[in-house]
Write an enzyme that holds these catalytic residues in place. Structure first.
Site, short mmCIF file in Angstrom:
data_model
loop_
_atom_site.label_atom_id
_atom_site.label_comp_id
_atom_site.label_asym_id
_atom_site.label_seq_id
_atom_site.Cartn_x
_atom_site.Cartn_y
_atom_site.Cartn_z
N CYS B 94 0.84 -1.21 0.00
CA CYS B 94 0.00 0.00 0.00
C CYS B 94 0.87 1.25 0.00
CB CYS B 94 -0.96 -0.05 1.20
SG CYS B 94 -2.33 1.10 1.03
N HIS B 210 -3.64 -5.63 0.98
CA HIS B 210 -2.98 -5.83 2.27
C HIS B 210 -2.92 -7.31 2.64
CE1 HIS B 210 -2.58 -1.70 3.71
NE2 HIS B 210 -3.68 -1.45 3.02
N GLU B 212 -1.33 -8.59 5.10
CA GLU B 212 -1.35 -8.75 6.56
C GLU B 212 -2.77 -8.67 7.11
OE1 GLU B 212 -0.64 -6.08 4.95
OE2 GLU B 212 -1.35 -4.31 6.02
#
Lengths: 722, 237, 334
Positions: B94, B210, B212
């Site tokens: 990002c 993302h 994560e």
């Protein structure tokens, strides 16, 4: 502005006339916004205690114990006036302020919510306000890195000229890291940090305590500008200070600036404070002591630091490159002393400054008694069109256009995104909490007490439908001018309603605020907002329970309607669309039925009997059923139109907004156990529909085309904004 | 005091970065992953011992000039460039992707989303059939991850695009759940649905989604973990 | 040494040591009224040469760029070779001379802010006033060059005016010429002396060519007095002025610009149906503690490519802000 009586009172107590700086300090602290001088006298009606309440109303955030040494913190606040004048910055700084409230208690901020009210979005000005408010919240909240977990938007003409922006921040902290908002020990240092002080937002709280006039544009000087980067640095810095146990007390600088912040620290610590304004880091030249002491510049915190810890605190502040200064100390004299380079500029007893105002007289007028009659009602010719119209109502349609602009996943704890009955976050030790907020301002307009209690009940149902048991309430009470008897009566009645609810359900109210004077003057005529007691509630799931969503998830299951359906279409969305207004006695608050339904549904959840579940709320049964189909792969076919209760016709059954009702999808094998639980709790239930493998909405007598329904639901709000 | 000698993966935190803890937490679930948070003010010297670098998402320096621009000009990025030139794996997520394009480690630029609004939603990603260090074992798969950004609209010159396509330097593209990279599912207007770009040497990747945030089934997907696992493995090569 | 050009009061020679340089000789001639009146005053060349060397040296020290390299001897300067723009820039603080006559003003009337005028260099046409648009349309300079020339002229006004005020003198107005190097850098050229500026003492007495024009005394004496006074100044005490620069960053032609497109649609919705295109960019207002010079422009260019703009997608435009003043914003270091 201070009244004549208030100045007289201060003069009498001081034995002299307050100087200009002192008057400015009294003005901000005695404003309605800071002092709650019209509202506080009613708070005894609330249930505020409870065995799990760790810290109740009164400081930045309420703290509730959710077990195993974990406290959840909540704070809720309005930022209505600034958002009307400068929607982007007003909303952004509203978010900033509520985050400060929560982190100043030592919490890590883990979630945000926002509840908004505007005039109808078909008017460009209202669409503009919505667009800017959402962008302000989004730019700020996303940047600071706190996920948005829920909220609400409602549209009504009464909010034109006075939009509402209510914000919630949720935090988490362990008991040994809780920081109190008090300055208990004389000799401790007062350290300001986070940002510099400027002229922005001077006397914002007095501004928030007045009604709007036609020339709202002139009020811009009272607006503050948010700085999310500075806030992020404050959040990180503070986390470090708290982790190392370096602060003895902490308060954020919000409404009322240093005056309110340091004054409240001293008041709750039973001490005094001395501040030298010459030491405050400024961003503008030539600011007077008066301006410095009441400035509401954003992103500032005031920490109480013991002398032996000062060195380390300053080290951390320097390391994080955040503006800071030791600006004074805690004293034992019970005074708020303001100095400039050692010369005394103001000196007021804390007891006078904080809460020492002369209590103003307020008159509770009488409110009209609403009739129960439904003689306006006519059975519709075309149910399909009515249902589509409801799904396309801006008060029901999908808010995806709004919430897709909010980061819902940062921090990686989001279990359920916005758009379901409630948002769900994971806390440490795999504890999961659901969050919802609601207020049906049409109900509260017709009957503030019933409407408020029932709005709270609807919030509760949002949690219960997912499987969470409510544990706390926060509120934001938005009303008109308390100096008008009818307006004041609305406020007092709403407080009675919320008080009743909190006692009936034994859920403590641990945070909130009051925003009065929400009126605008348009061409000489006063336009007052609908009474808007926004209720926010959190609920906790049993360990290991996966939140139950509302979209149908299996074919060949039964959809049960839990609870009675009454002839309650007054105040409903259906009535509002039919008549263009609401009238009559709104759906009643029925605590016994509500409690029974809650326990029954929670028990069924505990036994894992329910596959999907929806609360029956705005728009009634028809809308609740349709929402279970939209986004699902499956559909339903109605089994019966004979629902328990007294709804006289199909239309009345479909569109009534009677409380204490849920829809639950239960698979064949679980039905027996499910019905036993319902019976045990004395809850009327009927086998309303059967789920089917096709994506259809078959009401028996008619079918609602699902693609059109989805189209209406998904685009009816965004079409005004794209 | 930072125990730099034992560091394996450096997770860089600029002022305003806000996904560093998410990344640390996700890495923490991967066996053998040694990660350390490195505040950018420590400079390139702090990266000397790193076996790999992750630049997490957020709003470094508030994204005040342009997303990632101020961070890209930071001294610590010299250290990242050195590691990258050394063949060490570098992953920008990002805002980290934005920083990598801004500092020239990856081609192209991330422009404002076509909607001119922030977008947060779940997306499906079609993994390229060409193997990269970061997508090994995921070739041709469809992954589910969230995006959350205001400037994720990947743009590059015709020439760069030709090179990217020709050399298989686009590991992820936005797709529907069946893996079709149709325009309708493009969340931000990215050229050719590009969601991630890797350099020619194959050790520097930037991605807008993302991983994560898709690292546990309870979050809605654990697909992102595979990418982080690949990253960890490549630090040990 | 080859004579390249002979002007009314100066001769220009090639520099045998370098093609990039010239040697400028100040003669003892003095003229007025477009050369209608011409006299030789012994020593005038030397004083004009020394004054010019001193002031150019001072401006260089402050960071402005002139063509001056060094003084060769009493009457000659070594300068960089530039092609001179055929225009003169005149900066005025008080009404005087042709300006006062043109608008019927009394000499000495203060102007609210310094004013820059341009004149076309042409003896035949008697150096007429020329507008900025005419300069651009006639191809005598580009808009960017003219903006820069204007801004440098105002900066010189500040540095000269502040210096003179140290010794009780007032800078009424002055003339500058500019030249372009082969690299495109624009330098202050020609001379700055009693010949090219009006300087008044506290009692309103002239220390410049007006003494000659109006026959009010010994012009050599006042030129020497001006030089003496200049030598008494304390140039180091003149602070470098902050310059306000605007950098406009726009999406490049052909690059999609969602914020602009969204703004366009929103304007249409509000009923502004005439809106065909909107491109949204950014403006940075920089206060630079540095004199306006080609080097400053180069540094701004570097700032643009390294941080303020993304060269892949954005183009930048630099402009000077006349009304801007670095002191307006609170910076704490003043």
């Amino acid at each position: 502005m201070l009244t004549h009586e208030e100045i007289e009172h201060a003069t009498k107590v001081l034995g002299r006339r307050p100087n200009d700086t002192e008057l400015a300090m009294l003005d901000v602290l005695w404003s309605e916004h800071c002092s709650y001088k019209s509202s506080k006298r009613w708070f005894h009606l609330f249930k505020t205690d409870g065995e799990n309440v760790y810290l109740g109303i009164g400081e930045g955030a309420g703290l509730v114990d959710i077990g195993d040494g974990i406290l959840v913190g909540v704070a809720m606040e309005s930022h209505n006036h600034p958002s009307q004048v400068d929607p982007y910055n007003g909303a952004a700084t509203g978010v900033g302020g509520i985050i400060r409230d929560v982190i100043s208690q030592g919490c890590r901020a883990v979630g945000l919510m926002n509840c908004l009210r505007f005039g109808h979005p078909s008017k460009p000005k209202n669409a503009y306000l919505l667009e800017r408010v959402v962008r302000g919240i989004s730019d700020y909240g996303n940047s600071v890195g706190i996920p948005m977990v829920g909220g609400e938007i409602e549209f009504d003409d009464s909010y034109e000229g006075n939009c509402l922006v209510n914000v919630v921040c949720i935090g988490v902290v362990r008991p040994d890291k809780v920081v109190r908002s008090s300055a208990r020990t004389p000799g401790h240092h007062l350290v300001i940090f986070g940002s510099t002080t400027g002229r922005d937002g001077i006397a914002g709280v007095s501004f928030a305590s007045e009604t709007f006039s036609d020339d709202e544009e002139e009020d811009r000087s009272a607006i503050q500008i948010g700085d999310p980067l500075a806030k992020k640095v404050v959040v990180d810095t503070l986390a470090q200070l708290v982790e190392e146990d370096l602060v003895d007390g902490l308060q954020d600088l919000g409404g009322g600036g240093l005056t309110s912040c340091a004054g409240e620290l001293a008041a709750s610590g039973g001490t005094g404070v001395e501040i030298d304004v010459a030491k405050v880091p400024l961003r503008e030249r030539d600011m007077t002591p008066r301006e410095i002491i009441v400035s509401e510049s954003q992103e500032r915190m005031l920490a109480v630091v013991a002398p032996e810890k000062l060195e380390r605190v300053l080290e951390i502040l320097i390391e994080n490159d955040t503006p800071h200064a030791v600006i004074g100390s805690v004293t034992d004299d019970g005074y708020f002393t303001v100095k400039e380079n050692g010369d005394i500029e103001a000196r007021l007893p804390i007891s006078l400054l904080v809460g020492g105002f002369p209590v103003p007289e307020r008159t509770e007028g009488s409110l009209p008694v609403q009739p129960h009659t439904m003689d306006w009602y006519e059975e519709p010719d075309d149910y399909v069109e009515e249902i589509l119209r409801l799904l396309g109502s801006v008060n029901i349609a999908s808010r995806e256009w709004v919430y897709s602009q909010y980061d819902q996943h940062v921090q990686s704890n989001t279990i359920v995104d916005i758009g379901e009955n409630a948002g769900v976050l994971e806390f440490p030790l795999n504890k999961r909490l659901a969050f919802a907020s609601h207020c049906n301002s049409f109900w509260t307009l017709l009957d503030p007490q019933q409407g408020t209690a029932n709005s709270a009940a609807e919030t509760l149902r949002n949690l219960v439908a997912m499987g969470a048991r409510p544990i706390l309430i926060a509120d934001c009470l938005n009303f008109g001018n308390p100096e008008r008897p009818d307006s004041y009566a609305q406020f007092v009645e709403a407080v009675r309603g919320l008080g009743r609810f909190s006692h009936d359900f034994d859920i403590p109210i641990v945070g909130g605020n009051v925003s009065l004077y929400n009126e605008s003057e348009v061409e000489g005529k006063v336009r007052r907002i609908n009474p808007t007691p926004q209720v926010m509630m959190a609920g906790i799931f049993e360990a290991g329970f996966a939140p139950v969503r509302r979209t149908l998830c299996t074919p060949w299951a039964n959809v049960f309607l839990i609870g009675e359906t009454l002839d309650e279409l007054n105040g409903s969305e259906y009535q509002r669309l039919k008549l263009g207004r609401v009238q009559g006695f709104p759906p009643a608050y029925r605590p016994v039925a509500e409690k029974n339904a809650m326990e029954a549904v929670l028990n069924a959840h505990r036994a894992r009997l329910i596959r999907s579940c929806n609360n029956v709320g705005r728009g009634g049964l028809a809308v609740a059923l349709m929402k279970m189909v939209i986004g699902s792969d499956y559909g339903f076919r109605l089994n019966t139109t004979t629902v328990p209760g007294k709804a006289g016709t199909l239309g009345r059954a479909l569109f009534s907004e009677t409380s204490a009702r849920y829809l639950a999808e239960v698979s064949e094998s679980n039905q027996k156990q499910f019905l036993e639980i319902m019976a045990r709790h004395n809850v009327p239930v009927c086998e309303l529909a059967l789920t089917v493998a096709d994506h259809i909405a078959d009401f028996g007598e008619f079918r609602v085309p699902v693609d059109r329904a989805e189209e209406e639901f998904r685009t009816s709000l965004s079409r005004y904004l794209e | 005091m930072w125990g730099l000698m034992i560091m394996a993966i450096a997770v860089i935190r600029f002022p305003g970065t806000n996904n560093e803890n998410d990344v640390m937490r996700a890495l923490g679930t991967i066996p053998g992953a040694e990660a350390q948070l490195v505040p950018s003010r420590l400079g390139s010297a702090a990266l000397k011992e790193a076996d790999g670098v992750i630049i997490p998402g957020g709003f470094s320096y508030g994204d005040y000039i342009r997303a990632g621009a101020v961070a890209a000009a930071g001294e610590i990025m010299e250290g990242v460039k050195e590691l990258a030139n050394d063949g060490r794996p570098v992953l920008g997520i990002c805002n980290g992707f934005q920083i990598l394009t801004e500092c020239g480690l990856l081609p192209g630029a991330l422009l404002p989303n076509t909607s001119a609004r922030f977008v947060c939603r779940w997306v499906y990603l079609r993994v390229s059939e060409q193997t990269t260090a970061f997508t090994e074992g995921l070739e041709d798969a469809v992954l589910k991850m969230p995006v959350a950004h205001a400037d994720g609209n990947y743009y590059c010159t015709e020439n760069d695009l030709t090179v990217l396509n020709l050399h298989g330097l686009v590991p992820l593209r936005y797709s529907d759940e069946n893996g079709e990279t149709v325009p309708a599912v493009n969340p931000n207007g990215s050229i050719d649905n590009i969601a991630a770009v890797i350099n020619e040497a194959g050790n520097v990747m930037g991605m807008m989604p993302h991983p994560e945030r898709a690292s546990r089934p309870s979050l809605g997907s654990a697909d992102g973990l595979a990418i982080l696992e690949n990253f960890v493995r490549s630090t040990k090569c | 040494m080859r004579l390249i050009h002979e002007g009314k009061v100066k001769r220009v020679f090639s520099d045998p040591e370098s093609d990039d340089r010239l040697i400028v000789e100040f003669t003892d001639a003095i003229t007025a009224g477009d050369g209608e009146r011409r006299e030789i005053i012994e020593g005038k060349g030397a004083v004009a040469c020394e004054t010019t060397a001193l002031l150019f040296g001072y401006l260089e020290d402050k960071g402005l760029a002139t063509h001056f390299i060094r003084q060769l001897d009493e009457t000659r300067l070594v300068c960089r070779k530039v092609s001179i723009f055929p225009i003169e820039a005149v900066c005025r603080n008080l009404a005087a001379g042709s300006f006062a006559r043109r608008y019927g003003l009394e000499d000495g009337r203060p102007l609210s802010r310094p004013l820059v005028e341009f004149f076309l260099k042409s003896d035949e046409l008697h150096d007429p006033l020329i507008t900025a648009d005419a300069i651009i349309r006639l191809g005598l300079a580009t808009r960017e060059e003219l903006d820069f020339i204007r801004r440098v002229t105002l900066a010189v006004n500040y540095y000269l005016g502040t210096l003179l005020s140290q010794v009780g003198l007032r800078l009424v107005d002055f003339k500058l010429e500019f030249g372009r190097t082969d690299d495109g850098d624009i330098l202050i050229a020609d001379e700055i002396s009693g010949d090219t500026m009006r300087v008044w003492d506290e009692s309103g007495g002239s220390l410049d060519k007006d003494v000659f024009r109006k026959d009010k005394g010994n012009v050599l004496e006042v030129y020497n007095l001006l030089l003496e006074k200049l030598k008494e100044t304390r140039p180091k005490e003149v602070p470098v002025r902050g310059e306000v620069v605007r950098v406009l960053v726009m999406p490049k032609e052909g690059i999609k610009n969602p914020p602009g497109e969204v703004a366009r649609k929103a304007l249409l919705r509000l009923g502004f149906e005439e809106v065909e295109e909107v491109r949204a960019g950014k403006v940075f207002r920089l206060c630079l503690r540095r004199a306006v010079s080609p080097e400053m422009l180069g540094r701004i260019e570097e700032m643009n490519t390294r941080l303020l703009a993304n060269p892949i997608a954005e183009a930048t435009y630099v402009g000077f802000d006349d009304n801007g003043n670095c002191g307006d914003s609170f910076s704490g270091d003043e």
